[in-house]
Scaffold this active site. Structure first.
Site, PDB file in Angstrom:
ATOM      1  N   MET A 137      34.851  33.565  43.253  1.00 53.65           N
ATOM      2  CA  MET A 137      36.016  32.782  43.650  1.00 53.65           C
ATOM      3  C   MET A 137      36.493  33.220  45.027  1.00 53.65           C
ATOM      4  O   MET A 137      37.548  33.844  45.168  1.00 53.65           O
ATOM      5  CB  MET A 137      37.150  32.932  42.625  1.00 53.65           C
ATOM      6  CG  MET A 137      36.848  32.292  41.307  1.00 53.65           C
ATOM      7  SD  MET A 137      38.221  32.409  40.156  1.00 53.65           S
ATOM      8  CE  MET A 137      39.418  31.347  40.937  1.00 53.65           C
ATOM      9  N   PRO A 138      35.720  32.904  46.078  1.00 43.68           N
ATOM     10  CA  PRO A 138      36.175  33.304  47.404  1.00 43.68           C
ATOM     11  C   PRO A 138      37.464  32.570  47.778  1.00 43.68           C
ATOM     12  O   PRO A 138      37.652  31.401  47.435  1.00 43.68           O
ATOM     13  CB  PRO A 138      35.027  32.898  48.325  1.00 43.68           C
ATOM     14  CG  PRO A 138      34.133  32.035  47.534  1.00 43.68           C
ATOM     15  CD  PRO A 138      34.457  32.209  46.101  1.00 43.68           C
ATOM     16  N   GLU A 139      38.350  33.284  48.448  1.00 36.56           N
ATOM     17  CA  GLU A 139      39.602  32.687  48.907  1.00 36.56           C
ATOM     18  C   GLU A 139      39.717  32.879  50.411  1.00 36.56           C
ATOM     19  O   GLU A 139      39.594  33.995  50.914  1.00 36.56           O
ATOM     20  CB  GLU A 139      40.796  33.323  48.213  1.00 36.56           C
ATOM     21  CG  GLU A 139      42.105  32.678  48.614  1.00 36.56           C
ATOM     22  CD  GLU A 139      43.279  33.141  47.776  1.00 36.56           C
ATOM     23  OE1 GLU A 139      44.395  32.687  48.056  1.00 36.56           O
ATOM     24  OE2 GLU A 139      43.089  33.955  46.853  1.00 36.56           O
ATOM     25  N   MET A 150      38.722  28.640  47.183  1.00 37.84           N
ATOM     26  CA  MET A 150      40.145  28.383  47.423  1.00 37.84           C
ATOM     27  C   MET A 150      40.419  28.519  48.918  1.00 37.84           C
ATOM     28  O   MET A 150      40.009  29.502  49.539  1.00 37.84           O
ATOM     29  CB  MET A 150      40.999  29.386  46.643  1.00 37.84           C
ATOM     30  CG  MET A 150      40.851  29.247  45.146  1.00 37.84           C
ATOM     31  SD  MET A 150      41.725  30.522  44.221  1.00 37.84           S
ATOM     32  CE  MET A 150      43.364  30.396  44.865  1.00 37.84           C
TER      33      MET A 150
END
Length: 73
Positions: free
Chosen positions: A11-13, A50
């Protein structure tokens, strides 16, 4: 099954800081292109990426000690 740790890794943000003033269309285009780049580079699904844009009023951001609201005057 993904563990909590694996879910976080997938889940890279991305956070972008910018002076306010760009149109909604410009911001959507940027978020889409950044998402595409992360999907390609990190090999994750788009819905895991995200992207946030944090906008600052020009009077509250400076470069070289000069607020953006006063630059170019």
């Amino acid at each position: 099954m993904l563990t909590a740790i694996n879910r976080e890794k997938n889940m890279p943000e991305i956070v972008i800081y910018a002076v306010e003033g760009r149109s909604t269309e410009q911001k959507h285009k940027l978020m889409k292109k950044i998402t595409e780049a992360v999907v390609e580079s990190f090999e994750v699904e788009a819905d895991r990426v995200m992207v946030s844009i944090v906008e600052t009023k020009a009077i509250n951001k400076s470069r070289g000690g000069v607020p953006f609201s006063e630059r170019g005057k």
